[in-house]
Motif scaffolding. Structure first.
Motif: not given
Length: 358
Positions: A167-177
């Motif tokens: 939840l607290d990650a950037s959209w970039e980090e979420q996309l990478q996951v």
């Protein structure tokens, strides 16, 4: 009311907490009305509009045009997205979910999906119906780790494997996951690089226009509470990245998942700026702000520097598409002296986003 609003904020910054139709304004289902705002008169802007070093994609595409599609990733699994933000992220890397649970009541997703035709089901994640989820016969569930999902994760996992993004990650980090599970890391990297480049181009365009350093105030109203986007919200980070300033009252950082600060009617004056941006939509109703005694005294209001924008992108944010949307609006308003996009422009904006990132 504020406690309710804060709970909604934790659930992806304004998730649908039950039936909020009574909070929507009578015009919110339509495209936001817009007041064109030019670069502030205090800046020495040239009379001709500057363009980014790489010109932004042309968004003047007929709204009836079918959205551009990125190269699809072959995946035979029945994938169910537990919210629209996750659906946007999946679509941006070429993964089309088989079903989307409309947890956020997102108008932009609904507008885009009128072309895509992905089956959807209204879903309140705070009070989940696991029978509904199981009835979709999913092979994979994908969503963002809001507290309600985390609390009931084991029950979701009894239905199908669950992939979540922080939840607290950037959209970039979420996309990478997400990209790891779908073997789309190169595609995700391409999307991130393209949006980063467009952000840099936007910053340069604002500088060329003399608008760098201008102050921008981003406000809305949710469940009767006047809110301003804070420094830790996605939009606050975008504005900082393109060298735009904020009112001091909006520079505080909030807890993870809460991208705004509450504003009392008496302190509305602390949120004045060269440009005032108001988030609009079915999830928002700015009447309590506009009707407050101080609103009409704001310099931005008196100078006609108010822009009604799509709240899904500016307030909720949290995706590469929303980031692109905000950046393109800034170019449209502060560089080209025009109006920001409305909900009717969603298909055209998505087409431009995919052209930029493909």
């Amino acid at each position: 009311m504020l406690a309710i609003g804060a709970t909604c904020a934790v659930v992806l910054a304004l998730a649908a907490c039950g039936d909020d139709d009574d909070t929507a304004s009578s015009t919110s289902a339509q495209s936001p009305t817009t007041v064109a705002a030019t670069a502030p008169s205090t800046s020495e802007a040239p009379t001709t509009s500057a363009t980014p070093t790489s010109a932004p994609p042309d968004t003047d595409v007929p709204t009836t045009a079918a959205p551009t599609t990125t190269e699809a990733i072959a995946d035979d699994r029945t994938i169910v997205a537990l919210d629209e933000q996750t659906a946007f992220a999946l679509l941006s890397i070429g993964v089309t979910p088989a079903h989307v649970l409309t947890t956020l009541n997102s108008e932009t997703f609904a507008a885009l999906n009128s072309d895509l035709g992905i089956p959807t089901t209204e879903f309140v994640i705070a009070e989940p119906s696991f029978e509904v989820v199981a009835g979709l016969d999913p092979d994979l569930l994908v969503g963002i780790e809001n507290p309600f999902l985390v609390e009931r994760a084991s029950e979701y996992e009894q239905i199908a494997p669950l992939v979540t993004t922080p939840l607290d990650a950037s959209w970039e980090e979420q996309l990478q996951v997400l990209a790891v599970d779908f073997e789309a890391t190169d595609r995700a990297a391409s999307v991130i690089a393209a949006v980063d480049a467009f952000e840099a181009d936007t910053a340069q365009a604002l500088a060329d226009q003399g608008a760098a350093g201008s102050s921008v105030s981003v406000m809305t109203v949710r469940l009767g509470n006047i809110l301003a986007v804070n420094a830790s919200g996605a939009t606050g980070e975008i504005l900082t990245a393109v060298d735009l300033t904020r009112p001091a009252a909006q520079l505080a950082e909030g807890p993870p998942g809460i991208p705004f600060v509450p504003v009392s009617p008496e302190t509305v004056g602390e949120h004045d700026a060269d440009l005032l941006v108001l988030g609009q939509g079915v999830n928002f109703d700015v009447a309590p702000l506009v009707d407050s005694p101080i609103y009409g005294q704001l310099g931005a209001v008196q100078n006609g520097a108010v822009a009604d924008v799509v709240g899904d992108a500016w307030i909720l944010g949290g995706t590469g598409f929303a980031t692109y949307w905000v950046l393109q609006d800034l170019v449209d308003i502060l560089v080209d002296g025009g109006a920001p996009a409305g909900f009717d422009d969603t298909s055209a904006r998505w087409t431009s986003f995919l052209e930029l990132t493909s």
